[in-house]
Design an enzyme around this catalytic site. Structure first.
Site, PDB file in Angstrom:
ATOM      1  CB  VAL A  50      -0.280  -3.067  -2.805  1.00  0.00           C
ATOM      2  CG1 VAL A  50       0.763  -4.075  -2.331  1.00  0.00           C
ATOM      3  CG2 VAL A  50      -0.306  -3.021  -4.331  1.00  0.00           C
ATOM      4  CB  CYS A  51      -1.915  -1.179   2.058  1.00  0.00           C
ATOM      5  SG  CYS A  51      -0.813   0.124   1.449  1.00  0.00           S
TER       6      CYS A  51
END
Length: 212
Positions: A50-51
């Site tokens: 997700v980062c």
């Protein structure tokens, strides 16, 4: 422990930029010395899932934050060297090449510990599979801070690992607080730039509710 309404911690932290430069950043001083708001967002770890979507999303909105006199700073507990390796990795290979704002490298976890945003369990949640991501390597939750021109925290929020942020909401919050600063009004639920705000008293509330 929430720090809304308090000064942001006065700590120097290593940082990295896309040019490979390592330098110190003090978020409190960035706000006060530059007379700007700061949007500081923490993410768990470089080279994860997700980062990178969040780092690219904040980069895409960087010009909009700049229009609002706001500096964007990313942060994690990775080292500067790991940050630069990720900054040097192409977007289509999961990297963050093209990100131009500074990224804090709080590898000693001094600032993250002070803010109380570390996941201190032995097992860190994997965003996609639900299994262990990192063992014994404390990482941060997805914490976000908006700091005003005097160094006061006006917004603080924390997401768990699997939940990516909506960057537009932070632009809205900056707009809302700027409206409060400039107009002396308060911003009701779902307020957006150009919509009605309220006088900060009972009459103002009654008038707003009567017309909405």
């Amino acid at each position: 422990m929430a720090i809304v309404g308090k000064k942001f911690p006065n700590l120097n932290v290593d940082a990295m930029n896309e040019m490979g430069d390592t330098f110190k950043v003090n978020v409190l001083e960035e706000a006060i010395n530059n007379k700007k708001k700061v949007l500081l967002f923490w993410y768990p770890k470089d080279f994860t899932f997700v980062c990178p979507t969040e780092l690219h999303a904040f980069e895409a909105a960087k010009a909009e934050f700049e229009k609002r006199n706001t500096i964007v700073i990313g942060a994690s507990c990775d080292t500067p060297e790991v940050h630069f390796a990720w900054l040097s990795t192409a977007k289509d290979n999961g990297g963050i090449e093209g990100v131009t704002y500074p990224i804090l490298a709080d590898s000693n976890r001094n600032l993250a510990s002070t803010l109380g945003i570390l996941d201190i369990s032995d097992e860190t949640y994997n965003e996609e599979t639900g299994v262990v991501l990192v063992e014994g390597d404390n990482v941060t939750y997805r914490a976000t801070y908006i700091i005003d021109e005097e160094g006061t925290v006006v917004h603080e929020s924390v997401n768990h690992m699997p939940l990516g942020r909506n960057v537009s909401e932070f632009l809205r919050l900056v707009d809302a607080y700027t409206h409060v600063q400039e107009k002396g009004e308060v911003c009701p639920a779902n307020w957006e730039e150009g919509k009605d705000a309220m006088a900060p008293n009972a009459k103002g509330t009654a008038s707003y509710l009567a017309s909405h």
